[in-house]
Motif scaffolding. Structure first.
Motif: not given
Length: 493
Positions: A56-64
């Protein structure tokens, strides 16, 4: 009659999930996974994944991303550059921040930010709502409306002079979140301890970047966690604690979860792979490693890995906060700033997954006892999709979006500044060699990255509406403080 071909079939790979890894083909039609199994029918297009991992594609849930800091600095990345970088690193979804500052209207902030994302994003995205101005309109009108429209998480800072929210207004925001079924996310450090330490260090001439780590006492994290958890428990509000950096902080989270409280937490690669000694560099070079909370000690790294393996921490995010090492970013206060004047943050979108893959899968961190691949998928895709209610994301299964990263598990890469696709100009992970790298990345079945080349187009990413409640339901019970037999606080709920 011959069967209608699938739009795309990925053949010959090993599919990795949060629970297992097995040989299978993956068929895609209409941007969704249509089937997973052996001997699937033909595809209009086909990808040979022999010897590769299909994840599964990565989910980065904390990005500015394309965000103005509290100090007025626009960070280095646009949505186009950040999501390009994210895709090259194996990611298919990001959650960034629609950031309200003091005196700003939250509705306008979200509308303006949505326009930037719609124009630039190459992968799918959602927003956390940063509340720094918890006035009557924000709390009683804008938050309920925006949560109802699909922005189902709210971020609060407990530190930083220009954006911190004190305990009483924090409870107001928590209550609005509870009433409208949103998750509260928090940067939790004791503001007074950090401010007090920073001022005294500067007064005594301790101004080099390495003193940034000392200015954030490790106790400032655990204390703020405990206070935050007590506030959340008062009204039974689920919370996500961002970027846990210390063993003591992880222990506070573990204890709260053992009590059945709705506490979730994350850490970041910088806390798993760096220590405070990374800031101790000649001249002002260490400013590149100034971020908050700062990295700690080797013992803290080990404690955080254990906490991930035990499930005390649920995700690993980049906290991508890119500032160039020049007058537009880290050196905006001049060529020789004190650590207090350096923009806090570092880039990490593209390196996050390769660093974790190398540690968990290629090197086989002992904490995961042979389940490194499954844990990697869970922490970086399946779990964040569940926690943040991301529809159709985080799994390779029929009916889910065909967000897929095809990894070459044997490929060795030395990370360099030039390799990265963000606009920061440097990576704090330069010189590290990792084994395992994503070769092809698809969002809803369309190639965004393939063969080392960018295929996606700006604006092709979609905003993800997130509704339907919390990842974990409140208990519905009243704490002792809210018991109507003891006081009238229960009427607030």
């Amino acid at each position: 009659m011959p069967a209608t071909p699938f739009d795309l079939v990925i053949r010959g790979g090993t599919v990795g999930t949060a629970t297992a890894a097995y040989a299978a083909d993956v068929a895609i039609t209409g941007g969704k996974v249509a089937a997973v199994g052996q001997g699937l029918g033909t595809g209009t297009r086909e990808i040979d994944a022999t010897g590769k991992l299909v994840l599964p594609g990565g989910i980065d849930s904390h990005t500015h991303i394309e965000q103005v800091s509290a100090g007025g600095l626009l960070n280095a990345d646009t949505f186009e550059s950040a999501t390009t970088s994210a895709a090259f690193g194996g990611n298919t979804t990001v959650i960034s921040f629609a950031a309200q500052h003091r005196g700003k209207d939250l509705r306008k902030v979200v509308d303006d930010y949505s326009a930037l994302a719609a124009r630039g994003a190459l992968i799918d995205y959602a927003f956390h709502l940063i509340v720094a101005n918890p006035d009557e309109k924000t709390v009683r009108q804008d938050l309920p409306e925006l949560i109802g429209e699909g922005h189902a998480s709210v971020k609060i800072f407990m530190t930083y002079d220009l954006i911190k929210v004190d305990d009483e207004p924090l409870l107001d925001v928590m209550l609005a979140a509870r009433q409208n079924r949103a998750l509260i996310c928090v940067h939790a450090e004791n503001h007074g301890m950090i401010s007090w330490m920073g001022k005294r260090l500067v007064e005594k001439g301790y101004v080099a970047p390495k003193y940034h780590a000392i200015s954030h006492p490790r106790g400032s994290e655990a204390e703020a966690f405990q206070r935050l958890i007590a506030l959340a428990a008062l009204i039974d509000q689920p919370i996500m604690i961002f970027h846990v950096s210390t063993a003591e902080g992880a222990q506070v989270v573990r204890d709260a979860r053992a009590q059945g409280l709705k506490v979730f937490a994350e850490t970041c690669p910088q806390y798993l792979f760096m220590t405070r000694h990374d800031l101790d560099r000649p001249g002002i070079e260490g400013a590149k490693w100034v971020f908050s909370p700062p990295p700690r000690e080797k013992e803290d790294q080990d404690a955080l890995w254990r906490a991930l393996a035990l499930g005390d921490l649920q995700t690993v995010t980049s906290d991508h906060a890119p500032y160039r090492f020049d007058e537009t970013g880290k050196l905006s206060a001049g060529p020789n700033p004190t650590f207090k004047q350096v923009a806090s943050g570092l880039p990490g979108l593209e390196a996050r997954l390769p660093l974790l893959f190398d540690a968990m899968v290629s090197q086989g961190r002992p904490e995961f006892s042979g389940r490194g691949l499954e844990a990697f998928v869970d922490l970086t895709a399946t779990r964040p999709a569940s926690l943040y209610n991301l529809p159709g994301k985080g799994q390779i299964a029929p009916g889910f979006d065909a967000d897929i990263a095809i990894w070459d598990p044997a490929r060795k890469v030395t990370i360099t500044d030039a390799l990265m696709h963000d606009l920061t100009g440097y990576t704090p992970y330069a010189g590290r060699t990792v084994t395992g790298w994503p070769d092809t990345v698809l969002v809803r079945g369309e190639e965004v990255v393939a063969g080392g080349a960018l295929k996606g187009k700006p604006g092709s990413g979609r905003w993800l509406k997130r509704t339907g409640g919390w990842a974990a339901e409140p208990t519905g019970r009243l704490t002792a403080d809210m018991d109507p037999e003891r006081n009238f606080g229960a009427t607030l709920l």
